[in-house]
Design a protein around this motif. Structure first.
Motif, PDB file in Angstrom:
ATOM      1  N   ALA A 199       0.839  -1.203   0.000  1.00 43.66           N
ATOM      2  CA  ALA A 199       0.000   0.000   0.000  1.00 43.66           C
ATOM      3  C   ALA A 199       0.872   1.251   0.000  1.00 43.66           C
ATOM      4  CB  ALA A 199      -0.941  -0.015   1.209  1.00 43.66           C
ATOM      5  N   ALA A 200       1.959   1.245   0.754  1.00 40.76           N
ATOM      6  CA  ALA A 200       2.849   2.409   0.804  1.00 40.76           C
ATOM      7  C   ALA A 200       3.476   2.659  -0.568  1.00 40.76           C
ATOM      8  CB  ALA A 200       3.940   2.199   1.857  1.00 40.76           C
ATOM      9  N   PHE A 201       3.890   1.582  -1.254  1.00 47.14           N
ATOM     10  CA  PHE A 201       4.505   1.701  -2.577  1.00 47.14           C
ATOM     11  C   PHE A 201       3.562   2.362  -3.571  1.00 47.14           C
ATOM     12  CE2 PHE A 201       8.587  -0.272  -3.384  1.00 47.14           C
ATOM     13  CZ  PHE A 201       8.876  -0.849  -2.178  1.00 47.14           C
ATOM     14  N   THR A 202       2.265   2.061  -3.463  1.00 49.64           N
ATOM     15  CA  THR A 202       1.321   2.552  -4.468  1.00 49.64           C
ATOM     16  C   THR A 202       0.579   3.805  -4.007  1.00 49.64           C
ATOM     17  OG1 THR A 202      -0.232   0.906  -3.630  1.00 49.64           O
ATOM     18  CG2 THR A 202       0.965   0.341  -5.631  1.00 49.64           C
ATOM     19  N   ASP A 203       0.801   4.242  -2.760  1.00 43.90           N
ATOM     20  CA  ASP A 203       0.117   5.446  -2.284  1.00 43.90           C
ATOM     21  C   ASP A 203       0.741   6.683  -2.941  1.00 43.90           C
ATOM     22  OD1 ASP A 203      -1.731   6.756  -0.235  1.00 43.90           O
ATOM     23  OD2 ASP A 203       0.195   7.746   0.157  1.00 43.90           O
ATOM     24  N   PRO A 204      -0.068   7.515  -3.620  1.00 45.79           N
ATOM     25  CA  PRO A 204       0.505   8.641  -4.371  1.00 45.79           C
ATOM     26  C   PRO A 204       1.282   9.616  -3.478  1.00 45.79           C
ATOM     27  CG  PRO A 204      -1.887   8.446  -4.749  1.00 45.79           C
ATOM     28  CD  PRO A 204      -1.516   7.416  -3.733  1.00 45.79           C
ATOM     29  N   THR A 205       0.777   9.893  -2.275  1.00 42.71           N
ATOM     30  CA  THR A 205       1.459  10.850  -1.404  1.00 42.71           C
ATOM     31  C   THR A 205       2.766  10.273  -0.867  1.00 42.71           C
ATOM     32  OG1 THR A 205      -0.753  11.511  -0.701  1.00 42.71           O
ATOM     33  CG2 THR A 205       1.107  12.431   0.533  1.00 42.71           C
ATOM     34  N   LEU A 206       2.654   9.125  -0.232  1.00 43.84           N
ATOM     35  CA  LEU A 206       3.850   8.538   0.389  1.00 43.84           C
ATOM     36  C   LEU A 206       4.936   8.229  -0.637  1.00 43.84           C
ATOM     37  CD1 LEU A 206       2.599   6.032   3.123  1.00 43.84           C
ATOM     38  CD2 LEU A 206       3.793   8.212   3.437  1.00 43.84           C
ATOM     39  N   SER A 207       4.517   7.700  -1.797  1.00 41.47           N
ATOM     40  CA  SER A 207       5.521   7.283  -2.771  1.00 41.47           C
ATOM     41  C   SER A 207       6.170   8.498  -3.457  1.00 41.47           C
ATOM     42  CB  SER A 207       4.929   6.314  -3.799  1.00 41.47           C
ATOM     43  OG  SER A 207       3.924   6.956  -4.533  1.00 41.47           O
ATOM     44  N   THR A 208       5.614   9.695  -3.269  1.00 44.32           N
ATOM     45  CA  THR A 208       6.287  10.902  -3.749  1.00 44.32           C
ATOM     46  C   THR A 208       7.216  11.446  -2.683  1.00 44.32           C
ATOM     47  OG1 THR A 208       4.173  11.382  -4.808  1.00 44.32           O
ATOM     48  CG2 THR A 208       5.864  13.092  -4.943  1.00 44.32           C
ATOM     49  N   GLN A 209       6.703  11.389  -1.448  1.00 49.82           N
ATOM     50  CA  GLN A 209       7.463  11.933  -0.315  1.00 49.82           C
ATOM     51  C   GLN A 209       8.746  11.125  -0.078  1.00 49.82           C
ATOM     52  OE1 GLN A 209       4.761  12.074   2.928  1.00 49.82           O
ATOM     53  NE2 GLN A 209       6.151  13.217   4.277  1.00 49.82           N
ATOM     54  N   TYR A 210       8.635   9.810  -0.257  1.00 53.68           N
ATOM     55  CA  TYR A 210       9.784   8.927  -0.005  1.00 53.68           C
ATOM     56  C   TYR A 210      10.195   8.239  -1.290  1.00 53.68           C
ATOM     57  CZ  TYR A 210       8.421   9.582   4.848  1.00 53.68           C
ATOM     58  OH  TYR A 210       8.110  10.139   6.046  1.00 53.68           O
ATOM     59  N   ARG A 211      11.458   7.822  -1.319  1.00 55.47           N
ATOM     60  CA  ARG A 211      11.934   7.019  -2.428  1.00 55.47           C
ATOM     61  C   ARG A 211      12.008   5.581  -1.912  1.00 55.47           C
ATOM     62  NH1 ARG A 211      16.955   6.825  -4.776  1.00 55.47           N
ATOM     63  NH2 ARG A 211      17.856   7.909  -3.003  1.00 55.47           N
ATOM     64  N   PHE A 212      10.947   4.805  -2.194  1.00 54.47           N
ATOM     65  CA  PHE A 212      10.859   3.462  -1.624  1.00 54.47           C
ATOM     66  C   PHE A 212      11.571   2.422  -2.483  1.00 54.47           C
ATOM     67  CE2 PHE A 212       6.649   4.894   0.319  1.00 54.47           C
ATOM     68  CZ  PHE A 212       7.178   5.013   1.592  1.00 54.47           C
ATOM     69  N   SER A 213      12.117   1.424  -1.819  1.00 54.31           N
ATOM     70  CA  SER A 213      12.572   0.234  -2.519  1.00 54.31           C
ATOM     71  C   SER A 213      12.281  -0.936  -1.594  1.00 54.31           C
ATOM     72  CB  SER A 213      14.060   0.335  -2.826  1.00 54.31           C
ATOM     73  OG  SER A 213      14.469  -0.805  -3.533  1.00 54.31           O
TER      74      SER A 213
END
Ligand SMILES: *Cc1c(COP(=O)(O)O)cnc(C)c1O
Length: 434
Positions: A199-213
């Motif tokens: 969910a975090a990977f696909t959340d528009p806000t979180l996935s912009t705020q953070y660079r997830f891997s």
């Protein structure tokens, strides 16, 4: 060497596959072709030179090619010994001990390789946001990933584990890092942790705020280095005894076993490969019936193998075909239940001067009870995937003795541990990240 998706997306370089994890079409990356070695290519027994030789074709033409030496040194910084048990069992049996790394399970190998690669690739990325590795764990993965990325500049790690469902020592390994590692105890099961990461990977806000891997087991970087210990053990065995070594491998998501199959297909002197699951019978049922049916997992004593729908089956079938073809390659699969695990740990503590962890016990049981005398006359290695001291609450009552804690694990247990509790919701995760 390029890697293609099991679902048809175009091939990418190793760098891209490492950074992406999952292919854009939802498939898993597999090598477009495998290197073709002959056992003569590995003429000396030194583990690091075997590792270099095996991995070099995968790095050819990538930005990491000049760093293989250092990546291999960082990954294989602990012994992976093949220990002879033949005197005790009166058959050519060895145990491949994969538990001498910092968190006492084989997952240290894949996690350290991935950290060594990603930290080098990320150093070239021009972005002020740190790379945030999100990892959901049922126990062993989170500790290995935290240990591997701990202290790496420009990278944060967030470990999510299910509250109350990991062993006390596993929990300590997940929570003793501090610095760039955040440990979150999620009020839910492993599936909730995994859903939260997705969910975090696909959340528009979180996935912009953070660079997830992610550093989960679908990443090809977890798989590739695991072939190295099969290459080393089988080469050393061939040089010493002139025979191919077969392996019985405790199996959950099939990452460890697939690494052995890849090494064999690349020409290493490996004989048969026996996949041993716990009471989660999906893979043995598939070998028996030819029909693949993933299902929900059930809880067993060998909890790191509680997988009902192993993701690496997609890679195995894509690369090597269906059950009949797999059997022709020397593969087979059997299931070992909790009663049998207990029986094996109890019995072997009396005849060996060590105890099995519940996962490793499945493979020993399979060697002893599922192979016939003719099969056991050929050389086999039982793969020991974790140290029993990690699962002392299961092992110690069975053997009625204390399991000595290995030095690396003792060091970790000395460190103070801290974690935060969250509910399984994106809001709670967002707040914990901020
Ligand atoms: C993860 C794990 C396994 C299963 O390995 P897969 O690669 O998922 O098949 C077995 N034993 C231990 C101790 C593990 O941590």
């Amino acid at each position: 060497m390029r890697l293609r998706s099991t679902r048809g997306a175009p091939a990418v370089s190793l760098e891209e596959a490492l950074v992406q994890g999952l292919a854009p079409d939802g498939g898993l990356y597999v090598p477009e072709s495998l290197p073709s070695f002959s056992p003569d290519d590995f003429d000396d027994d030194d583990a690091r030179s075997i590792a270099m030789r095996y991995l070099t074709p995968f790095f050819a033409g990538t930005r990491l090619a000049d760093s293989i030496d250092a990546i291999v040194a960082e990954t294989f910084s602990f012994p992976l010994p093949l220990v002879d048990l033949s005197q005790t069992v009166n058959a050519p049996l060895s145990v491949l001990e994969l538990f001498h790394g910092p968190t006492a399970a084989f997952k240290d190998v894949g996690a350290r390789f991935l950290a060594a690669c990603l930290s080098r690739l990320d150093a070239e990325v021009d972005d002020p946001r740190p790379l945030t590795i999100l990892v959901a764990t049922s126990g062993d993965t989170g500790g290995a990933v935290a240990a591997a990325f701990h202290g790496r500049p420009g990278i944060d790690v967030v470990v999510l584990f299910p509250e109350g469902r990991v062993s006390p020592r596993q929990q300590h390994q997940l929570c003793c890092w501090g610095d760039n590692v955040t440990s979150l105890s999620v009020a839910g099961g492993f599936d909730d942790c995994q859903a939260l990461v997705k969910a975090a990977f696909t959340d528009p806000t979180l996935s912009t705020q953070y660079r997830f891997s992610s550093a989960n087991s679908i990443n090809i970087g977890r798989l590739l280095p695991q072939s190295v210990y099969y290459a080393v053990a089988s080469t050393q065995y061939l040089h010493k005894h002139g025979e191919r070594l077969s392996f019985a491998i405790p199996t959950g998501n099939l990452g460890n076993a697939l690494a052995a199959v890849l090494a064999r297909a690349a020409g290493l002197p490996i004989g048969d490969i026996l996949l041993v699951t716990n009471a989660n019978r999906t893979v043995p049922d598939y070998f028996a019936t030819g029909q693949y049916a993933g299902r929900a997992s059930i809880a067993t004593l060998a909890s790191a193998m509680d997988v009902g729908d192993p993701s690496n089956m997609e890679r195995l079938r894509d690369l090597f075909g269906e059950a009949e073809a797999l059997r022709a390659l020397g593969l087979d699969a059997v299931s070992v239940d909790d009663t049998e695990i207990r029986e094996q740990i109890r019995r072997d503590a009396a005849r060996f001067d060590f105890a099995w962890c519940p996962h490793s016990a499945t493979a020993m049981y399979a060697w002893e009870r599922h192979l016939d005398d003719a099969a056991r006359a050929a050389p086999w290695a039982v793969v020991a995937t974790a140290h029993p001291a990690k699962f002392e609450t299961i092992v110690e009552p069975l053997i009625d003795a204390t399991v000595p804690v290995p030095p690396a694990l003792a060091d970790l247990l000395e460190r103070p541990a801290a974690f935060s509790r969250i509910t399984p919701s994106l809001d709670a995760l967002a707040e914990a990240l901020s």
